[in-house]
Design a protein around this motif. Structure first.
Motif, PDB file in Angstrom:
ATOM      1  N   GLN A   1      13.847  21.094  28.600  1.00 49.36           N
ATOM      2  CA  GLN A   1      13.073  20.136  27.840  1.00 49.36           C
ATOM      3  C   GLN A   1      13.984  18.993  27.423  1.00 49.36           C
ATOM      4  N   LEU A  88      12.916   2.586  18.205  1.00 52.90           N
ATOM      5  CA  LEU A  88      12.702   3.789  19.007  1.00 52.90           C
ATOM      6  C   LEU A  88      13.537   3.733  20.275  1.00 52.90           C
ATOM      7  N   ALA A  97       8.537   6.908  41.053  1.00 48.98           N
ATOM      8  CA  ALA A  97       7.273   6.793  40.343  1.00 48.98           C
ATOM      9  C   ALA A  97       7.228   7.795  39.205  1.00 48.98           C
ATOM     10  N   ASN A  98       8.011   7.525  38.186  1.00 51.41           N
ATOM     11  CA  ASN A  98       7.991   8.391  37.011  1.00 51.41           C
ATOM     12  C   ASN A  98       8.200   7.542  35.788  1.00 51.41           C
ATOM     13  N   SER A  99       7.129   7.098  35.217  1.00 50.63           N
ATOM     14  CA  SER A  99       7.243   6.211  34.075  1.00 50.63           C
ATOM     15  C   SER A  99       7.082   6.959  32.761  1.00 50.63           C
ATOM     16  N   LYS A 100       7.187   8.291  32.794  1.00 50.18           N
ATOM     17  CA  LYS A 100       7.057   9.062  31.563  1.00 50.18           C
ATOM     18  C   LYS A 100       8.236   8.758  30.663  1.00 50.18           C
ATOM     19  N   LEU A 101       7.959   8.194  29.506  1.00 51.56           N
ATOM     20  CA  LEU A 101       8.997   7.900  28.528  1.00 51.56           C
ATOM     21  C   LEU A 101       9.103   9.038  27.531  1.00 51.56           C
ATOM     22  N   PHE A 103      10.595   9.689  23.945  1.00 54.36           N
ATOM     23  CA  PHE A 103      11.043   8.906  22.802  1.00 54.36           C
ATOM     24  C   PHE A 103      11.788   9.752  21.783  1.00 54.36           C
ATOM     25  N   GLY A 104      12.749   9.123  21.110  1.00 51.52           N
ATOM     26  CA  GLY A 104      13.279   9.683  19.894  1.00 51.52           C
ATOM     27  C   GLY A 104      12.290   9.432  18.771  1.00 51.52           C
ATOM     28  N   LYS A 105      12.561  10.009  17.618  1.00 53.22           N
ATOM     29  CA  LYS A 105      11.616   9.865  16.515  1.00 53.22           C
ATOM     30  C   LYS A 105      11.775   8.551  15.772  1.00 53.22           C
TER      31      LYS A 105
ATOM     32  N   TYR B  35      -0.036   7.905  25.002  1.00 47.95           N
ATOM     33  CA  TYR B  35       0.904   8.547  24.092  1.00 47.95           C
ATOM     34  C   TYR B  35       0.193   8.858  22.776  1.00 47.95           C
ATOM     35  N   LEU B  43       6.430   9.732  18.934  1.00 46.57           N
ATOM     36  CA  LEU B  43       5.666   9.324  20.105  1.00 46.57           C
ATOM     37  C   LEU B  43       5.819  10.364  21.207  1.00 46.57           C
ATOM     38  N   PHE B  45       4.363  11.755  25.039  1.00 49.11           N
ATOM     39  CA  PHE B  45       3.668  11.397  26.274  1.00 49.11           C
ATOM     40  C   PHE B  45       2.530  12.377  26.549  1.00 49.11           C
ATOM     41  N   GLU B  48      -0.161  10.049  32.585  1.00 53.10           N
ATOM     42  CA  GLU B  48      -0.139   8.756  33.238  1.00 53.10           C
ATOM     43  C   GLU B  48      -1.110   8.750  34.406  1.00 53.10           C
ATOM     44  N   ASN B  56       1.421  11.996  36.180  1.00 50.60           N
ATOM     45  CA  ASN B  56       2.359  12.704  35.320  1.00 50.60           C
ATOM     46  C   ASN B  56       1.593  13.259  34.134  1.00 50.60           C
ATOM     47  N   LYS B  57       2.084  14.361  33.595  1.00 47.39           N
ATOM     48  CA  LYS B  57       1.386  14.993  32.488  1.00 47.39           C
ATOM     49  C   LYS B  57       2.403  15.525  31.489  1.00 47.39           C
ATOM     50  N   GLY B  58       2.113  15.370  30.217  1.00 47.28           N
ATOM     51  CA  GLY B  58       2.972  15.911  29.172  1.00 47.28           C
ATOM     52  C   GLY B  58       2.514  17.305  28.777  1.00 47.28           C
ATOM     53  N   ASN B  59       3.072  17.799  27.693  1.00 43.62           N
ATOM     54  CA  ASN B  59       2.806  19.169  27.256  1.00 43.62           C
ATOM     55  C   ASN B  59       1.728  19.221  26.188  1.00 43.62           C
TER      56      ASN B  59
END
Lengths: 113, 114
Positions: A1, A88, A97-101, A103-105, B35, B43, B45, B48, B56-59
């Motif tokens: 993770q 942030l 093709a992976n735009s999943k960001l 983020f920190g808090k 998000y 924040l 995810f 997408e 793409n998929k988050g948890n």
């Protein structure tokens, strides 16, 4: 993770000072790094992006990346009250093709006039 | 060029209901990401969409779903709402959804579940 950690805040600096914001990430494959600014009640907006080790400057903002130590930082020179916001840090894998960001808090910066 | 728009801006629902949020990306942008932002978790995810396909998929649990239309507009649905779903839901668009592209965020939909 994948995890992105930002040093605890809030941070308060006087006007004209340098604000230093730090961020560490856990996943060594992380390749793209971003700093977003979010004003209270507003959505995040991109300030800086950095992909290679070293410094990247844009006006009063400098992003620094050290992949060996897995940290990225943002320096704000000549801080202004208008810089007061939450900053942030975000990372993503450079796998096309992976735009999943991820983020920190965030860290809240307050610039005192 | 118009920015990312989201509707509605504010929503109040009760537990067990479902909700649908809408996002219109910047013209020409084909990737839309969603998000969830909460004070405790920050924040996170959700998923997408690109060319009408979830890429793409988050948890998040299956109660959270979405879709994208041929004009790149996207909707997000949350079924069987829980109190913990109260949050600011943000969508972001980019040209192709590539890792180094800038993502532009919409103003968000603030959802309150009572």
């Amino acid at each position: 993770q994948k995890e992105v950690e930002q040093n605890s805040g809030p941070l308060s600096v006087p006007e004209g000072a340098i604000a230093s914001l730090n961020c560490t990430y856990s996943d060594r494959v992380s390749q793209s790094f971003f700093w977003y600014r979010q004003y209270s009640g507003k959505s995040p907006e991109l300030i800086m992006s950095i992909y290679s080790n070293g410094d990247k400057e844009d006006g009063r903002f400098t992003a620094q990346l050290n992949k060996a130590s897995q940290y990225v930082s943002l320096l704000i020179r000549d801080s202004q009250p208008s810089d007061s916001a939450t900053y942030l840090c975000a990372v993503t894998d450079y796998t096309g093709a992976n735009s999943k960001l991820t983020f920190g808090k965030g860290i809240t910066l307050s610039v005192r006039p | 060029k118009a920015g990312v728009t989201q509707t509605p801006r504010y929503l109040i629902k009760t537990r067990g209901q479902q909700v649908t949020l809408s996002c219109s990306p910047i013209s020409g942008h084909r990737s839309v990401s969603w998000y969830q932002q909460t004070p405790g978790q920050g924040l996170q995810f959700l998923f997408e969409y690109f060319s009408e396909t979830q890429r793409n998929k988050g948890n998040f649990p299956g109660r959270f779903s979405g879709r994208q239309f041929s004009n790149s507009r996207s909707e997000m649905n949350v079924s069987t709402l829980e109190l913990g779903d109260s949050a600011l839901y943000l969508c972001a668009s980019s040209l192709e959804g590539l890792a180094r592209e800038t993502q532009y965020f919409g103003p968000g939909t603030r959802l309150l579940v009572l």
